[in-house]
Design a protein around this motif. Sequence first.
Motif, short mmCIF file in Angstrom:
data_model
loop_
_atom_site.label_atom_id
_atom_site.label_comp_id
_atom_site.label_asym_id
_atom_site.label_seq_id
_atom_site.Cartn_x
_atom_site.Cartn_y
_atom_site.Cartn_z
N ASP A 5 8.60 7.51 6.22
CA ASP A 5 8.64 6.66 6.98
C ASP A 5 7.59 5.36 6.55
O ASP A 5 9.37 4.55 6.58
N ILE A 6 7.06 5.59 6.39
CA ILE A 6 6.37 4.18 5.40
C ILE A 6 5.62 4.43 4.57
O ILE A 6 5.24 5.41 4.00
N GLU A 7 5.68 3.64 3.54
CA GLU A 7 5.24 3.08 1.67
C GLU A 7 3.60 2.50 1.71
O GLU A 7 4.12 1.34 2.68
N TYR A 261 -4.71 6.99 8.73
CA TYR A 261 -4.89 7.79 10.21
C TYR A 261 -4.42 7.24 10.66
O TYR A 261 -3.36 7.52 12.01
N MET A 262 -3.77 5.33 11.44
CA MET A 262 -3.52 5.15 12.09
C MET A 262 -1.61 5.65 12.53
O MET A 262 -1.04 5.08 13.61
N LEU A 263 -0.91 5.04 11.09
CA LEU A 263 0.12 5.82 11.08
C LEU A 263 0.29 6.99 11.76
O LEU A 263 1.17 7.34 11.90
N ASP A 264 -0.61 7.39 11.03
CA ASP A 264 -0.13 8.73 10.88
C ASP A 264 -0.44 9.25 12.47
O ASP A 264 0.04 10.36 13.22
N THR A 270 3.49 9.36 6.04
CA THR A 270 2.82 8.28 5.03
C THR A 270 3.30 9.27 3.86
O THR A 270 2.87 9.06 2.62
N GLY A 271 3.20 10.90 3.56
CA GLY A 271 2.79 11.92 2.97
C GLY A 271 1.51 11.79 2.42
O GLY A 271 1.31 12.80 0.54
#
Length: 315
Positions: A5-7, A261-264, A270-271
């Motif tokens: 989703d996000i790199e 952590y926030m994105l998770d 993010t992988g």
Amino acid sequence: MAAFDIEISEVGPRDGLQSIQTIMPLEAKKAWIKAEFEAGVPEIEVGSFVPAKLLPQMADTAALVDYARTLEGLTIAALVPNFRGAQNAIDAGAHKISIPLSVSETHSLKNVNRTHDQMIEEVTKIAAYIQSLPKEKQPFFEGSLSTAFGCTIEGPIATQKVTEIAERLMKAGVNEVGLSDTTGYATPNHLVTLIKAVKSAVGEENLTGLHLHNTRGVGLANVVVALENGITTFDASLGGLGGCPFAPGASGNIVTEDLVYMLDSMGLKTGIDLEKLCAVRDIVQKALPQEELYGFLPHAGLPKGYPKGYQTTSS
């Protein structure tokens, strides 16, 4: 590397190390890059191709690119200040090169000793050189809009000036532009205004990346707003190392560990393995014992039950 989703682009080996006096040993840099790659970080800016007399911390960038190419699947990024630096980066084998064009011309003169017109000339030469190469040797070329949100020397930067430079960069031949909060001036409202203005000027598809600092504590708030406005690539630095040596007081990149952590926690993939990522701090801290590493997550630890079941849900 699988699509997520996000790199996340790790910029610590460049932006973090250029801001400190200590020169990190080459082997420690290699260990850092390898450990982050093994944690799942898809892109790492390994250094910048600037003269060693100006930034001795970056003297081994070509050697780092050569090493990083052994890590199959890693996108190797490098910063270049001019045509000569771009040639050196391409010769070394970088997959992506970024050139910083400071919207503040005063900062541009301090940072790369060139006016806007001179920088556009450099960009045009680099783009033409890239096009002359075989397809398999052509790196992705990003034009970074540095000091886009404000400058510690000039002060506020007009939105119209940012869009004007963005348009000139695209016309000169970059693949896309990126917004860079070099000095930590960005705020959520300002960020929305600038993202919308630049996308309107150059096209939605030509602005996907953002380089933020946490100088005044709003770095992650800016990320949330950027996500809501279509940004999908974020630069971050392990332990929050970083800052521009030519912009007084502009310390503090956003912390890679806190960002992931926030994105998770938002359900965005993010992988990146957070436990492995946090363990990389030991490598960096051992090599730079006198430097303070930042970040809330590494000190607080992961919540009980992470990654599943730790978020509060209504019954």
